[in-house]
Scaffold this active site. Structure first.
Site, PDB file in Angstrom:
ATOM      1  N   GLY A  11       0.804  -1.072   0.021  1.00  0.00           N
ATOM      2  CA  GLY A  11       0.149   0.014  -0.014  1.00  0.00           C
ATOM      3  C   GLY A  11       0.970   1.439   0.118  1.00  0.00           C
ATOM      4  O   GLY A  11       1.997   1.282  -0.248  1.00  0.00           O
ATOM      5  N   PHE A  12       0.107   2.403   0.364  1.00  0.00           N
ATOM      6  CA  PHE A  12       0.849   3.648   0.371  1.00  0.00           C
ATOM      7  C   PHE A  12       1.954   3.664   1.391  1.00  0.00           C
ATOM      8  O   PHE A  12       2.992   3.809   0.747  1.00  0.00           O
ATOM      9  CB  PHE A  12      -0.375   4.673   0.414  1.00  0.00           C
ATOM     10  CG  PHE A  12       0.057   5.965   0.543  1.00  0.00           C
ATOM     11  CD1 PHE A  12       1.201   6.622   0.078  1.00  0.00           C
ATOM     12  CD2 PHE A  12      -0.646   6.695   1.475  1.00  0.00           C
ATOM     13  CE1 PHE A  12       1.555   7.903   0.415  1.00  0.00           C
ATOM     14  CE2 PHE A  12      -0.215   8.460   1.888  1.00  0.00           C
ATOM     15  CZ  PHE A  12       0.709   8.774   1.222  1.00  0.00           C
ATOM     16  N   ILE A  13       1.614   3.834   2.556  1.00  0.00           N
ATOM     17  CA  ILE A  13       2.812   3.972   3.287  1.00  0.00           C
ATOM     18  C   ILE A  13       3.546   2.781   3.459  1.00  0.00           C
ATOM     19  O   ILE A  13       4.938   2.876   3.493  1.00  0.00           O
ATOM     20  CB  ILE A  13       2.120   4.480   4.847  1.00  0.00           C
ATOM     21  CG1 ILE A  13       1.452   5.636   4.692  1.00  0.00           C
ATOM     22  CG2 ILE A  13       3.332   4.470   5.885  1.00  0.00           C
ATOM     23  CD1 ILE A  13       0.476   5.979   6.126  1.00  0.00           C
ATOM     24  N   TYR A 154     -13.791   3.651  11.980  1.00  0.00           N
ATOM     25  CA  TYR A 154     -12.307   3.385  11.670  1.00  0.00           C
ATOM     26  C   TYR A 154     -11.387   3.665  12.916  1.00  0.00           C
ATOM     27  O   TYR A 154     -10.497   3.333  13.337  1.00  0.00           O
ATOM     28  CB  TYR A 154     -12.136   4.319  10.476  1.00  0.00           C
ATOM     29  CG  TYR A 154     -10.505   4.402  10.156  1.00  0.00           C
ATOM     30  CD1 TYR A 154      -9.689   3.329  10.013  1.00  0.00           C
ATOM     31  CD2 TYR A 154      -9.838   5.673  10.285  1.00  0.00           C
ATOM     32  CE1 TYR A 154      -8.294   3.633   9.710  1.00  0.00           C
ATOM     33  CE2 TYR A 154      -8.502   5.811  10.293  1.00  0.00           C
ATOM     34  CZ  TYR A 154      -7.870   4.742   9.897  1.00  0.00           C
ATOM     35  OH  TYR A 154      -6.189   5.072   9.822  1.00  0.00           O
TER      36      TYR A 154
HETATM   37  N1  LIG Z   1      -2.504   7.632   5.035  1.00  0.00           N
HETATM   38  C1  LIG Z   1      -2.718   8.124   5.941  1.00  0.00           C
HETATM   39  O1  LIG Z   1      -2.787   9.366   5.968  1.00  0.00           O
HETATM   40  C2  LIG Z   1      -2.895   7.308   7.280  1.00  0.00           C
HETATM   41  C3  LIG Z   1      -3.113   7.952   8.558  1.00  0.00           C
HETATM   42  C4  LIG Z   1      -3.489   7.727   9.618  1.00  0.00           C
HETATM   43  C5  LIG Z   1      -3.141   5.972   9.739  1.00  0.00           C
HETATM   44  N2  LIG Z   1      -3.035   5.503   8.724  1.00  0.00           N
HETATM   45  C6  LIG Z   1      -2.610   4.086   8.874  1.00  0.00           C
HETATM   46  O2  LIG Z   1      -1.582   3.504   8.199  1.00  0.00           O
HETATM   47  C7  LIG Z   1      -1.807   2.318   7.483  1.00  0.00           C
HETATM   48  C8  LIG Z   1      -1.408   2.235   6.141  1.00  0.00           C
HETATM   49  O3  LIG Z   1      -2.385   3.038   5.363  1.00  0.00           O
HETATM   50  P1  LIG Z   1      -2.032   3.531   3.655  1.00  0.00           P
HETATM   51  O4  LIG Z   1      -2.595   4.814   3.609  1.00  0.00           O
HETATM   52  O5  LIG Z   1      -0.937   3.181   3.288  1.00  0.00           O
HETATM   53  O6  LIG Z   1      -3.375   2.650   3.241  1.00  0.00           O
HETATM   54  P2  LIG Z   1      -3.471   1.707   2.031  1.00  0.00           P
HETATM   55  O7  LIG Z   1      -4.759   0.933   1.862  1.00  0.00           O
HETATM   56  O8  LIG Z   1      -2.660   2.107   0.895  1.00  0.00           O
HETATM   57  O9  LIG Z   1      -2.626   0.589   2.724  1.00  0.00           O
HETATM   58  C9  LIG Z   1      -3.056  -0.605   3.482  1.00  0.00           C
HETATM   59  C10 LIG Z   1      -2.549  -1.915   2.790  1.00  0.00           C
HETATM   60  O10 LIG Z   1      -3.177  -2.919   3.687  1.00  0.00           O
HETATM   61  C11 LIG Z   1      -3.732  -3.976   2.735  1.00  0.00           C
HETATM   62  N3  LIG Z   1      -4.593  -4.827   3.388  1.00  0.00           N
HETATM   63  C12 LIG Z   1      -5.900  -4.629   3.952  1.00  0.00           C
HETATM   64  N4  LIG Z   1      -6.503  -5.406   4.319  1.00  0.00           N
HETATM   65  C13 LIG Z   1      -5.935  -6.315   4.434  1.00  0.00           C
HETATM   66  C14 LIG Z   1      -6.033  -7.555   4.892  1.00  0.00           C
HETATM   67  N5  LIG Z   1      -7.059  -8.119   5.333  1.00  0.00           N
HETATM   68  N6  LIG Z   1      -5.001  -8.395   4.839  1.00  0.00           N
HETATM   69  C15 LIG Z   1      -3.436  -8.173   4.142  1.00  0.00           C
HETATM   70  N7  LIG Z   1      -3.605  -6.718   3.857  1.00  0.00           N
HETATM   71  C16 LIG Z   1      -4.575  -6.021   3.991  1.00  0.00           C
HETATM   72  C17 LIG Z   1      -4.077  -3.156   1.598  1.00  0.00           C
HETATM   73  O11 LIG Z   1      -4.128  -3.937   0.365  1.00  0.00           O
HETATM   74  C18 LIG Z   1      -3.309  -2.013   1.420  1.00  0.00           C
HETATM   75  O12 LIG Z   1      -2.085  -2.744   0.302  1.00  0.00           O
HETATM   76  C19 LIG Z   1      -3.326   1.843   7.745  1.00  0.00           C
HETATM   77  O13 LIG Z   1      -3.294   1.164   9.073  1.00  0.00           O
HETATM   78  C20 LIG Z   1      -3.942   3.206   8.188  1.00  0.00           C
HETATM   79  O14 LIG Z   1      -4.973   3.063   8.870  1.00  0.00           O
HETATM   80  C21 LIG Z   1      -2.612   6.106   7.372  1.00  0.00           C
END
Ligand SMILES: NC(=O)c1ccc[n+]([C@@H]2O[C@H](COP(=O)([O-])OP(=O)(O)OC[C@H]3O[C@@H](n4cnc5c(N)ncnc54)[C@H](O)[C@@H]3O)[C@@H](O)[C@H]2O)c1
Length: 322
Positions: A11-13, A154
């Site tokens: 994913g992104f982060i 969430y």
């Molecule tokens: N992007 C933000 O600004 C932000 C802010 C606060 C918290 N977060 C947290 O950071 C983390 C990463 O977020 P992101 O923005 O990169 O989101 P994202 O959706 O790009 O990344 C999450 C990844 O988890 C994978 N995933 C989802 N469900 C899954 C499962 N059941 N089994 C295996 N893989 C699974 C998805 O395919 C995805 O690649 C998350 O926990 C999110 O809640 C993100």
């Protein structure tokens, strides 16, 4: 060479954290199910394609809710560290689909904690979120502030993860740091988030929607800084801690429009839309604790980070990936 299991690594982060870990000579075991629930998995495929050239990157297309399959990965790879980022991550969707948010975000985290306990993982970092603070008016948001009024299931699921993680620390002496991320943006950006949506529309001459009167503000934090703080937390076991990672410089939506205009040299077409009830008014991180415990502070000003986002959008749009 130490092995880090990164959940959500496609994913992104997660893809940026994985890139930085590989550059620091860690072996990265990525666990991701490539769900299409938030956005097109082609973007995740592209993220892992860029990482797969490195032989220290190992990919498992596994669901964190599948305890058996996840257990096989732990058994085979025996990670020293876990960076747990996999989650369903959209505040508004969580209001519509609370059950699956709770199943994945809490059930999946439980699986990670159980298996980390079983396999003696040295330190676990769990992605939490500024959403846990709800509409607190105590600015900047401090880790000691109450966090029991999330506006969406969430945010509630992220707070539940922190509380669950503490019980594992308490009962099994595990090292766990929960990082409350604030509004990450940058390359590999999630397409459902404002910086991506606006960047894309402005490049295309489309109309962007600003919620309310544009005074809502967000502590937009460059993803490279988030990755840096995440790795610092992973490298420094602290017992149990909850730490904010934010830019400590909120920008209003109106200001963000101007940043995009300056960076792209294009004029944005703006229309107003009603604010969503599950969205908070302001995010603004107190980062005193991150500075003190992790020796971390963000180094990328918003103008520079948005420039990186725009460059990435331009490069990938030319290849028709995003
Ligand atoms: N992007 C933000 O600004 C932000 C802010 C606060 C918290 N977060 C947290 O950071 C983390 C990463 O977020 P992101 O923005 O990169 O989101 P994202 O959706 O790009 O990344 C999450 C990844 O988890 C994978 N995933 C989802 N469900 C899954 C499962 N059941 N089994 C295996 N893989 C699974 C998805 O395919 C995805 O690649 C998350 O926990 C999110 O809640 C993100």
């Amino acid at each position: 060479m130490k092995t880090v299991l990164v959940t959500g690594g496609a994913g992104f982060i997660g893809s940026v954290v994985s890139r930085e870990l590989l550059s620091k000579d860690y072996r990265v075991v990525c666990v991701d199910n490539f769900t299409d629930d938030l956005y097109d998995p082609a973007l995740k495929e592209d993220n892992v394609k860029r990482l797969s050239g490195n032989t220290n990157f190992i990919l498992y297309r596994t669901d964190i809710c599948n305890f058996g399959e996840l257990g096989d990965v732990f058994k085979k790879e025996n990670p020293q560290f876990v960076v747990h980022l996999a989650a369903r991550a959209n505040t508004r969707k969580a209001v519509e689909e609370p059950r699956s948010y709770i199943d994945v975000n809490i059930g999946g985290t439980l699986n990670i904690l159980e298996l980390s306990k079983e396999h003696g993982v040295a330190n676990i970092v769990i992605a939490s979120s500024s959403s846990v603070y709800g509409n607190s008016t105590n600015m900047p948001l401090n880790e000691n502030d109450p966090a029991d009024r999330a506006l969406s299931p969430y945010g509630m699921s992220k707070r539940a993860d922190e509380i669950l993680a503490f019980t594992y620390h308490h009962n099994f002496k595990m090292n766990i740091t929960c990082l409350r991320y604030f509004n990450a943006y940058g390359e590999n950006n999630r397409p459902d988030l404002v910086p991506y949506i606006w960047g894309n529309l402005i490049l295309d001459g489309g109309e962007i929607e600003v919620s309310g009167d544009g005074s809502r503000s967000r502590d937009y934090t460059y993803v490279g800084d988030i990755a840096d703080g995440t790795i610092k937390a992973m490298e420094k076991p602290l017992g149990f801690e909850v730490i904010n990672l934010g830019n400590h410089r909120p920008v209003s939506l109106k200001e963000l429009v101007t940043v995009f205009e300056v960076v792209t040299g294009l004029q944005a077409k703006v229309k107003s839309r009603p604010s969503n009830k599950a969205s908070v008014e302001t995010t603004y991180a107190d980062i005193t604790k991150a500075k003190k415990l992790l020796d971390w502070e963000p180094t990328t000003p918003i103008e520079e980070g948005i420039e990186k986002l725009i460059t990435w959008l331009r490069d990938n749009r030319l290849k028709n990936i995003v």
